[in-house]
Design a protein around this motif. Structure first.
Motif, PDB file in Angstrom:
ATOM      1  N   THR A 218       0.863  -1.180   0.000  1.00 58.34           N
ATOM      2  CA  THR A 218       0.000   0.000   0.000  1.00 58.34           C
ATOM      3  C   THR A 218       0.900   1.230   0.000  1.00 58.34           C
ATOM      4  N   HIS A 219       0.528   2.235  -0.793  1.00 55.25           N
ATOM      5  CA  HIS A 219       1.346   3.434  -0.955  1.00 55.25           C
ATOM      6  C   HIS A 219       0.583   4.662  -0.462  1.00 55.25           C
ATOM      7  N   PRO A 220       1.279   5.762  -0.151  1.00 57.87           N
ATOM      8  CA  PRO A 220       0.591   6.988   0.261  1.00 57.87           C
ATOM      9  C   PRO A 220      -0.446   7.463  -0.748  1.00 57.87           C
ATOM     10  N   ARG A 221      -0.175   7.274  -2.019  1.00 55.67           N
ATOM     11  CA  ARG A 221      -1.134   7.723  -3.041  1.00 55.67           C
ATOM     12  C   ARG A 221      -2.467   6.978  -2.949  1.00 55.67           C
ATOM     13  N   ASP A 222      -2.437   5.738  -2.431  1.00 59.49           N
ATOM     14  CA  ASP A 222      -3.688   4.987  -2.295  1.00 59.49           C
ATOM     15  C   ASP A 222      -4.638   5.677  -1.318  1.00 59.49           C
ATOM     16  N   TYR A 223      -4.085   6.219  -0.251  1.00 62.82           N
ATOM     17  CA  TYR A 223      -4.904   6.977   0.700  1.00 62.82           C
ATOM     18  C   TYR A 223      -5.357   8.298   0.078  1.00 62.82           C
ATOM     19  N   ALA A 224      -4.424   8.981  -0.562  1.00 61.91           N
ATOM     20  CA  ALA A 224      -4.736  10.303  -1.121  1.00 61.91           C
ATOM     21  C   ALA A 224      -5.825  10.220  -2.184  1.00 61.91           C
ATOM     22  N   GLU A 225      -5.759   9.197  -3.042  1.00 65.34           N
ATOM     23  CA  GLU A 225      -6.726   9.090  -4.137  1.00 65.34           C
ATOM     24  C   GLU A 225      -8.113   8.681  -3.662  1.00 65.34           C
ATOM     25  N   GLU A 255       4.354   9.205   7.325  1.00 72.09           N
ATOM     26  CA  GLU A 255       3.973   9.452   5.933  1.00 72.09           C
ATOM     27  C   GLU A 255       2.508   9.845   5.825  1.00 72.09           C
ATOM     28  N   LEU A 259      -0.907  13.977   5.332  1.00 75.73           N
ATOM     29  CA  LEU A 259      -2.062  13.905   4.436  1.00 75.73           C
ATOM     30  C   LEU A 259      -3.370  14.030   5.228  1.00 75.73           C
TER      31      LEU A 259
END
Length: 481
Positions: A218-225, A255, A259
């Motif tokens: 899981t990456h930070p972008r997964d939460y952001a998107e 991290e 966000l």
């Protein structure tokens, strides 16, 4: 037509009132009361009637054969006494935990230090200021009895207490995310003992689960998107009882926290075991503390009181004051609140943490976790001969190195060097001799609970302290029977 012949033995059964008047019955009446004793006597007489009417053969003279049950008053009252003893024996019993798991969920997890035990005894005996402020003489808040200690130890702005960590997660989600979405990584959708599953708790709380990422990455972008107007919370969950290794990626709190703050979304962590001190200072593997979790950006942390904390069963929610106050206003809080016994036990345990240099001696859980393997080896050697004498020639008994575990989801892949007794059945024995021995050990006055693996019954001695050795060895003689 000839007259009916009385059933064998009927005339020899004494009447209930005669049994109650017998001197042997007086102690039973004094201990168990008349109603319970009468019921037990009648039950024994019914068993005798069933035995006598249901097939006991008779001689030509009409007398019962020699193997008929003993119907004397003394025998009936002896069986009545045993019936009453069994009926009134406690079902919650002390056992010897030789499984190698210190915080064993099925055996009650953390053992309380003496200070907590005495505090519970006092709470049982006396009225307490549970929800009454002694200084002002007005109604108080039961959480306040331990809030100052927990704030000091965790760095949280506010705390609230419920009856376990599952309740803490449920209450937090229902209070802050009902009817909205909660973002959780797929790699953290855990199930722990008793089929406690994060997706199920989410549903019961009235929140909608928004899974992000994949099982292993899981990456930070997964939460952001996936964070949007419907998002009520971002939730990270401690991976209890397992670890994912290999090609993995987890989004850390440092991290994720920026966000969450940028989007104005509360960031919560279900920490599970919830240690309050750095275990590395005591020679144990590192486990993230509650204070570290809050310092890394979590707005709320939920954790257990009866795991690494070493206290009574409870669930603690710590973090931002506004969020904790919103949780406390939820009507479910009253349904999930703890009793005075829990708070009485928790307060002295928390006080022990104010002297961290003395904690391994004073906190039972930490004392068991930090015992040197040499202590267990010496204990195993002292028990070798008594165990061999008790088991005879059907089994071999040897001392052996073992690996204990913390248990209850804490550091699931880490092992603690230990020592104990390894018992194996002699070759040629039929049936399941280790299973038979395991049952015999569980049938002792204080049941002994070990574990069977690799054709061996392992008795890990980490949780058997030196002061318990004599009592443990004394009851082994009953295995000879």
């Amino acid at each position: 037509m000839s007259a009916a012949v009385p059933a064998p033995g009927r005339a020899r059964l004494p009447a209930v009132h005669l049994l109650l008047d017998d001197a042997t019955c007086a102690p039973l009446l004094a201990q168990y009361g008349r109603e319970q004793t009468v019921d037990a006597v009648r039950a024994e007489l019914e068993l005798l009637r069933a035995a006598l009417f249901g097939g006991a053969a008779a001689s030509p003279a009409g007398t019962a054969v020699q193997d008929a049950p003993d119907t004397s008053a003394a025998a009936i009252l002896a069986r009545t006494a045993e019936r009453l003893r069994r009926a009134n024996a406690p079902t919650l019993r002390a056992v010897y935990n030789l499984t190698g798991t210190v915080l064993h969920t099925n055996l009650g997890r953390a053992l309380l230090p003496d200070e907590a035990v005495q505090a519970v005894v006092e709470a049982l005996r006396w009225p307490m200021n549970l929800e009454w402020d002694i200084e002002t003489g007005t109604r108080g808040d039961r959480d306040s009895l331990v809030e100052a200690q927990l704030r000091e130890l965790t760095g949280a702005e506010a705390v609230t207490i419920v009856n376990n960590n599952a309740a803490a997660v449920l209450l937090m989600l229902n209070s802050l995310a009902q009817g909205r979405e909660v973002i959780v990584s797929r790699g953290e959708l855990v199930e722990i003992g008793g089929a406690f599953r994060i997706p199920d708790i989410m549903t019961r709380a009235g929140a909608t689960l928004r899974e992000v990422g994949t099982t292993n990455r899981t990456h930070p972008r997964d939460y952001a998107e996936n964070a949007g107007p419907a998002t009520a919370m971002m939730l990270k969950v401690h991976c209890s009882n397992y670890a994912i290794t290999g090609f993995t990626r987890e989004v850390t709190l440092p991290e994720l926290a920026p966000l969450a703050r940028e989007r104005g979304i509360p960031l919560a962590v279900d920490l599970g075991s919830g240690t309050l001190v750095d275990l590395e200072r005591y020679g144990l593997p590192h486990e993230t503390t509650v204070r570290e979790t809050l310092a890394q950006g979590a707005d709320l942390v939920t954790f257990s009181g009866d795991k690494l904390l070493g206290g009574p069963q409870c669930g603690i929610i710590a973090g931002r004051r506004d969020l904790v106050e919103a949780i406390k206003r939820n009507p479910l809080k009253r349904a999930l609140r703890v009793s005075k016994l829990t708070l009485a036990a928790l307060a002295p345990v928390l006080n022990l943490y104010r002297a961290p240099d003395l904690l391994p001696q004073r906190l039972t859980t930490l004392r068991l976790l930090t015992r040197p393997a040499a202590d267990m080896r010496a204990l195993a050697e002292s028990l070798l001969d008594p165990m061999r004498a008790a088991l005879g020639d059907d089994y071999t008994v040897d001392t052996a190195p073992m690996a204990s575990q913390i248990g209850s989801g804490a550091l699931p892949v880490d092992r603690l060097p230990s020592h104990g007794l390894a018992i194996r059945a002699r070759a040629g024995l039929r049936g399941n001799p280790l299973g038979v021995l395991e049952r015999r050990l569980r049938a002792l006055p204080r049941p002994v609970v070990g574990r069977i693996a690799d054709d061996t019954l392992w008795l890990d001695l980490r949780c058997l302290e030196a002061g318990q050795r004599e009592a443990f060895a004394a009851q082994l003689t009953q295995l000879q029977a």
